[in-house]
Design an enzyme around this catalytic site. Structure first.
Site, mmCIF file in Angstrom:
data_model
loop_
_atom_site.group_PDB
_atom_site.id
_atom_site.type_symbol
_atom_site.label_atom_id
_atom_site.label_comp_id
_atom_site.label_asym_id
_atom_site.label_seq_id
_atom_site.Cartn_x
_atom_site.Cartn_y
_atom_site.Cartn_z
ATOM 1 N N ARG A 1 49.222 50.765 43.677
ATOM 2 C CA ARG A 1 48.599 51.685 42.710
ATOM 3 C C ARG A 1 47.216 52.036 43.244
ATOM 4 O O ARG A 1 46.355 51.164 43.353
ATOM 5 C CB ARG A 1 48.494 50.990 41.356
ATOM 6 C CG ARG A 1 47.850 51.806 40.255
ATOM 7 C CD ARG A 1 47.761 50.981 38.980
ATOM 8 N NE ARG A 1 47.179 51.742 37.907
ATOM 9 C CZ ARG A 1 45.874 51.951 37.730
ATOM 10 N NH1 ARG A 1 45.003 51.427 38.568
ATOM 11 N NH2 ARG A 1 45.444 52.661 36.712
ATOM 12 N N LYS B 1 38.506 48.241 43.353
ATOM 13 C CA LYS B 1 38.070 47.200 42.407
ATOM 14 C C LYS B 1 36.847 46.455 42.917
ATOM 15 O O LYS B 1 36.532 46.465 44.101
ATOM 16 C CB LYS B 1 39.249 46.293 42.070
ATOM 17 C CG LYS B 1 40.212 47.059 41.155
ATOM 18 C CD LYS B 1 41.309 46.251 40.567
ATOM 19 C CE LYS B 1 42.102 47.158 39.598
ATOM 20 N NZ LYS B 1 43.383 46.578 39.220
HETATM 21 N N1 PMM Z 1 44.498 48.360 37.107
HETATM 22 C C1 PMM Z 1 43.877 49.171 36.237
HETATM 23 C C2 PMM Z 1 44.604 49.857 35.247
HETATM 24 N N2 PMM Z 1 45.946 49.717 35.156
HETATM 25 N N3 PMM Z 1 47.953 48.785 35.948
HETATM 26 C C3 PMM Z 1 48.597 47.985 36.805
HETATM 27 N N4 PMM Z 1 49.940 47.847 36.717
HETATM 28 N N5 PMM Z 1 47.941 47.298 37.778
HETATM 29 C C4 PMM Z 1 46.587 47.370 37.933
HETATM 30 O O1 PMM Z 1 46.035 46.695 38.818
HETATM 31 C C5 PMM Z 1 45.860 48.213 37.028
HETATM 32 C C6 PMM Z 1 46.598 48.917 36.033
HETATM 33 C C7 PMM Z 1 42.390 49.346 36.313
HETATM 34 O O2 PMM Z 1 42.022 50.223 37.335
HETATM 35 P P1 PMM Z 1 41.571 51.776 37.091
HETATM 36 O O3 PMM Z 1 40.406 51.761 36.157
HETATM 37 O O4 PMM Z 1 41.228 52.268 38.448
HETATM 38 O O5 PMM Z 1 42.722 52.517 36.494
#
Ligand code: PMM
Length: 261
Positions: free
Chosen positions: A241, A201
């Site tokens: 994650r 991020k």
């Molecule tokens: N971050 C993203 C998408 N989905 N879901 C949860 N539970 N927690 C998060 O921090 C989260 C998420 C955005 O990140 P990406 O674009 O790398 O998927």
């Protein structure tokens, strides 16, 4: 206890972290199997980017992107569906997903009626505008109170497996993100299992870049992402994650070692 590792699989053309790389269905399935071989405990399949500034995706298109991928991977690993649309969540559960990963924290009823797990994530505002001017009086207290209220309501609605997630980067400045990581215990102490998604991020790019206007590019955020995961796991996160599964699985093993007395 060893934290679980959730591998990110974005079947999108435009996610900030891996946009377009796994947009092709067969490439997404192959990537998912790779993450399973690397030791992912859960694969988080998403068909709509929630990066700052992103616009919504039509529900039929989102289904088209994710369902075949969920169906192909579910026999191999636990799959979560990253969506805030009830219809997509239900269809993904029919295809084999067993967790609804809900960035809107509004699908508890869906998880209850489908008999699957639910991740409630905190977000201030909506993806298109959330990073414009996020404000809190007490970010940790406000995020905790919101998640606790949603989690308790979900338990009352009959959800048997509830996770809470502070939503790193979702309507938060770098300082807000750091406060949430520093005080993650406040979430862990609620008794609900905590998920943290800091991987790649932008606040990590800013903290490790060459200067205020030179953030580290996404592909150079691996070490900072691992550090953030170790930080979260040490503070008691039950699941992280991440995009870089193999390294994070090793870190989870180290942090989770039982210490001989
Ligand atoms: N971050 C993203 C998408 N989905 N879901 C949860 N539970 N927690 C998060 O921090 C989260 C998420 C955005 O990140 P990406 O674009 O790398 O998927």
């Amino acid at each position: 206890m060893q934290s679980l590792v959730m591998g990110v699989l974005n079947v999108t053309p435009d996610s900030f972290s891996d946009g377009g790389r796994w947009f092709d269905r067969e490439a997404a399935i192959a990537r998912g199997l790779e993450l399973v071989a690397e030791g992912a405990d859960v694969l988080d399949v998403g068909g709509e980017s929630t990066r700052p500034g992103a616009g919504p995706v039509d529900e039929a298109e989102e289904r088209r992107r994710v369902l075949a991928v969920v169906e192909a991977l579910a026999p191999h690993v636990r799959v979560s569906i990253d969506t805030y649309k009830a219809g997509v969540a239900r269809a993904a559960v029919d295809a084999g997903a067993s967790i609804v990963n809900d960035v809107s924290a509004s699908l508890a009823e869906v998880a209850a009626s489908c008999g699957v797990g639910w991740i409630a994530m905190h977000m201030q505002g909506a993806p298109r505008t959330m990073q414009e001017d996020p404000r809190y009086v007490d970010v940790v207290g406000e995020v905790r109170d919101f998640l606790l209220e949603r989690a308790r309501a979900a338990v009352s609605a009959g959800v048997g497996e509830v996770w809470i997630d502070p939503g790193i980067g979702f309507g938060k400045t770098p300082e807000h993100n750091l406060s949430l990581l520093r005080h993650l215990r406040a979430l862990v102490d609620t008794g609900f299992d905590v998920v943290v998604g800091a991987s790649r991020k932008s606040f990590l790019g800013r903290l490790t870049g060459a200067g205020p206007d030179l953030p580290a590019p996404v592909e150079d955020r691996g070490e900072a992402s691992l550090a953030a995961s170790v930080w979260a796991m040490t503070a008691g996160a039950a699941m992280v994650r991440v995009h870089d599964v193999a390294a994070t699985v090793q870190a989870a093993r180290i942090v989770g070692q039982p210490v001989p007395v």
